[in-house]
Motif scaffolding. Sequence first.
Motif, PDB file in Angstrom:
ATOM      1  N   LYS A   1       0.937  -1.302   0.054  1.00 59.27           N
ATOM      2  CA  LYS A   1      -0.124  -0.104   0.015  1.00 59.27           C
ATOM      3  C   LYS A   1       0.859   1.368   0.087  1.00 59.27           C
ATOM      4  N   GLU A   2       2.109   1.148   0.509  1.00 56.22           N
ATOM      5  CA  GLU A   2       3.026   2.297   0.420  1.00 56.22           C
ATOM      6  C   GLU A   2       3.512   2.879  -0.895  1.00 56.22           C
ATOM      7  N   ASN A   3       3.228   1.855  -2.031  1.00 52.92           N
ATOM      8  CA  ASN A   3       3.935   2.162  -3.020  1.00 52.92           C
ATOM      9  C   ASN A   3       3.194   2.150  -4.489  1.00 52.92           C
ATOM     10  N   ILE A   4       1.651   2.292  -4.009  1.00 54.92           N
ATOM     11  CA  ILE A   4       0.671   2.504  -5.210  1.00 54.92           C
ATOM     12  C   ILE A   4       0.914   3.593  -5.823  1.00 54.92           C
ATOM     13  N   TYR A   5       0.727   3.488  -7.333  1.00 55.89           N
ATOM     14  CA  TYR A   5       1.123   4.575  -7.958  1.00 55.89           C
ATOM     15  C   TYR A   5       0.094   4.681  -9.112  1.00 55.89           C
ATOM     16  N   LEU A   6       0.073   6.024  -9.853  1.00 46.88           N
ATOM     17  CA  LEU A   6      -0.822   6.430 -10.789  1.00 46.88           C
ATOM     18  C   LEU A   6      -0.049   6.271 -12.169  1.00 46.88           C
TER      19      LEU A   6
ATOM     20  N   VAL B   1      -4.210   4.759 -15.092  1.00 46.93           N
ATOM     21  CA  VAL B   1      -4.216   3.362 -14.584  1.00 46.93           C
ATOM     22  C   VAL B   1      -3.639   3.520 -12.977  1.00 46.93           C
ATOM     23  N   ILE B   2      -4.448   2.893 -12.277  1.00 48.20           N
ATOM     24  CA  ILE B   2      -4.053   2.766 -10.833  1.00 48.20           C
ATOM     25  C   ILE B   2      -3.260   1.385 -10.645  1.00 48.20           C
ATOM     26  N   VAL B   3      -1.990   1.560 -10.128  1.00 47.11           N
ATOM     27  CA  VAL B   3      -1.383   0.204  -9.963  1.00 47.11           C
ATOM     28  C   VAL B   3      -0.859  -0.040  -8.578  1.00 47.11           C
TER      29      VAL B   3
END
Length: 275
Positions: free
Chosen positions: A219-224, A244-246
């Motif tokens: 969860k700390e490294n979710i990126y868009l 895109v949400i990764v």
Amino acid sequence: IKLSRFEGLQEQISDLSLADGSADWSRKLVGRDHLFVATDTRYQLAGSVTVRGELRYPGVYPLAPGMNLADALDLAGGFTDEAFPFGLVLNRPSVTDAQRSARQRVQAFESRDLLQNNLGGNADNAIPLNDQKLLLDSLYGEAIEGRLIIDMADTIAGLREKDTRIYLQAGDELTVPRKLYLVQVVGAVLQPGAIFYKEGQSIDGYLEQAGGATRFSDKENIYLLKANGRITKDRGARVGMGDVIVVPSKIEKPVDWGGAIANAATIIYNLAVTY
């Protein structure tokens, strides 16, 4: 312009000048004649650019000296009503080569780092071979595009007002996609897939619609990944159509692999001149 003619075994070369009008254009050509017309490099085409997608006149256009992105879009008649300018893709062959070189350097570095980590560290903390393969595949499994990152305006006039001179090169390919009223959520969520775009909805809102992150998510490294190719890890970033949400998977290891994946992805996919 020169005329080569054989009289018996002797070759005779005549200079046919256009400049002073002295050339005898009434003379007829005979067998074995050769007419040579030199090329004036001042008027030689520098190549061509290809324009595709939601434009009124897509096709292949000659590359004029100093031609920029806005010029090419104008030549193609401008955007259609269904065009999505923010998602415009500019592919350049030279950028593909640069990305491939960077990909090889990053891959060699990360592979060496994984090996040193496993050989020199505690065996209990070593990353299993299957996880190593999964990690490296996540970094290097995607195709190289040669894409340049562009901050596009909604109109060609707006692009010119940005005073951003994006000069084109021979072989460049421009693609203007159709509006995509979707946002993709991929990775470690309960229901990965496409969600209808809703203006103003946050990253967390889309994650909730996708069932939320799994217990294996990082969860700390979710990126868009924005439609124009940019990547941001700002959880408060505005989500646009086509984004895109990764959500990366977490590998239990003291090393911040989630951050490594996001950072390496940025290097690999976005290595280019950024406008």
